[in-house]
Design an enzyme around this catalytic site. Structure first.
Site: not given
Ligand code: C6P
Length: 407
Positions: A124, A201, A204, A227, A365
């Site tokens: 991401h 990370d 997910q 999430k 992203c």
């Molecule tokens: N992915 C998606 O629709 P934040 O925005 O800080 O809560 O998370 C960022 C982020 C980092 N790593 C991974 C693997 C992610 O999936 C995400 C967020 C969302 O897939 C929003 S772009």
């Protein structure tokens, strides 16, 4: 299908019972943000109604209540991920802040010119850009573990990349764009042979697997509350105490100091050193309630059920002529990304929305993933344990209709 009582679970999530554009809502955008159960909504509103106050600062009744609830949530996080100590659990606004904190607090102190940082081809942007910013500032080199056409990392290439110049590895556990589940435990073990710390990370993976930071032996791990059935603005950075202690603070301000004079500031101990300013108190108390919720359900069955849903959706969508799945890794969770020949994914998203189906259409992203598969974007259905097999059928029928509209 497993004997998971999905109807009972759905009653815990009030948002799911609404209609969208005249149709029952089919919420398949859980990888972006999952929905929130009653227990989290009620805990948040209890705080706002009866406990709202700033934490760590007041000796008065409300401040003490809020502090107890906030620190109670931290204790829940500690047990949930099996950290050794609450000091290792830093509240952040989400995964993005967690990674930036490490790139800043660890990277700027310990990574120098010519050093190497390893990330992967399926990161991401949150796990690319902070390291690029560091590379630009420090003159270090970003190395990228390649993937195959299924969307699986080529682990042999990763092993070959590790060397005495490697100073950090930062990898995604489950890809948000592809659903690939990476063998992070093995990857951490390999990095540790070179004495290299690893950040996972887990944005997910926390909602879709059971995380034990001691078993993984990761050095850092970060995730977002929104999430995992908690409000936005909540999140956690886990870090091994000995590493967090050596790091520079990320932000300066209130609550992260021990003493301040105009000549010099000394910092508070962990975890406060990394929590400058007033945090997202209500959201993090909500995160604690989301953990209570997850602890109240049979998580192994939930994970098995989600797995069956993903397999069913994969089977149904791949049987439709014109549909191409993007990301067919052997180990996958939660996500089914796809394209339809001659239809832009944004059009797929819009037509599905007209039928009450929420999917995400875009680059998620993860633009380098799109570049690798040579697509501008994908449509992505992402599942949680409250989704049903019938919803997969509704999705597949709607996708079939999209194809007919554009035929
Ligand atoms: N992915 C998606 O629709 P934040 O925005 O800080 O809560 O998370 C960022 C982020 C980092 N790593 C991974 C693997 C992610 O999936 C995400 C967020 C969302 O897939 C929003 S772009």
């Amino acid at each position: 299908m497993s004997n998971w009582d999905v109807e009972k679970i759905r009653r815990d999530f009030p948002v799911l019972s609404q209609k969208v554009n005249g149709n029952p809502l089919v919420y398949l955008d859980n990888a972006a943000s999952s929905q929130v159960p009653n227990i989290v909504i009620e805990r948040g509103s209890e705080y706002l109604k009866n406990e709202h106050s700033n934490i760590h600062r007041g000796v008065h009744y409300l401040s003490q209540k809020a502090t107890t609830a906030y620190e109670g949530a931290r204790e829940k996080v500690k047990r949930f991920i099996n950290a050794r100590d609450v000091k290792e659990c830093i509240f952040v606004r989400g995964c993005t802040e967690g990674i930036n904190l490490v790139a800043y607090g660890y990277g700027r102190k310990f990574v120098g010119e010519g050093d190497e940082i390893i990330i992967s081809a399926m990161e991401h942007h949150a796990n690319i850009v902070p390291w690029q910013m560091l590379a630009e500032e420090k003159g270090c080199v970003l190395r990228v573990i390649p993937m195959n056409q299924r969307g699986e990392l080529i682990i042999d290439e990763y092993e070959a990349m590790l060397n005495e110049r490697t100073k950090f590895v930062s990898i995604v556990h489950i890809s948000n764009a592809l659903g690939t589940l990476n063998p992070v435990k093995q990857m951490i073990e390999s990095a540790h042979k070179f004495g290299v710390p690893v950040l996972v990370d887990a944005a997910q993976s926390v909602p879709h697997s059971i995380i034990d930071v001691q078993d993984l032996d990761c050095d850092f791990l970060t995730f977002s509350g929104h999430k995992m059935f908690a409000p936005t603005g909540s999140g956690v950075l886990y870090g091994k105490q000995e590493l967090l202690e050596t790091m520079n603070p990320f932000m300066g301000g209130g609550d992260m100091i021990r003493t301040v004079t105009f000549e010099k500031t000394t910092y508070a101990g962990l975890p406060n050193k990394f929590e400058a300013g007033t945090p997202a108190i209500a959201s993090n108390i909500g995160l604690g309630a989301a953990i209570d919720y997850l602890n109240s359900i049979d998580r192994q069955s939930a994970i098995a059920y989600e797995h069956e849903l993903v397999e069913y959706a994969t089977e149904k969508l791949s049987a439709i002529e014109g549909v191409k799945l993007i990301g067919t890794a052997r180990e996958k969770a939660s996500v089914v990304s796809f394209t339809i020949e001659n239809v832009h994914p944004h059009d797929i998203g819009t037509i599905l929305d007209q039928q009450g189906i929420a999917v995400r259409a875009g680059h998620h992203c993860a633009q380098p993933v799109m570049q690798f598969f040579q697509v501008p974007a994908t449509a992505r259905a992402s599942f949680a344990f409250y989704n049903t097999r019938e919803e997969v059928d509704v999705l597949a029928d709607a996708v079939q209709k999209v194809i007919e509209v554009f035929a």
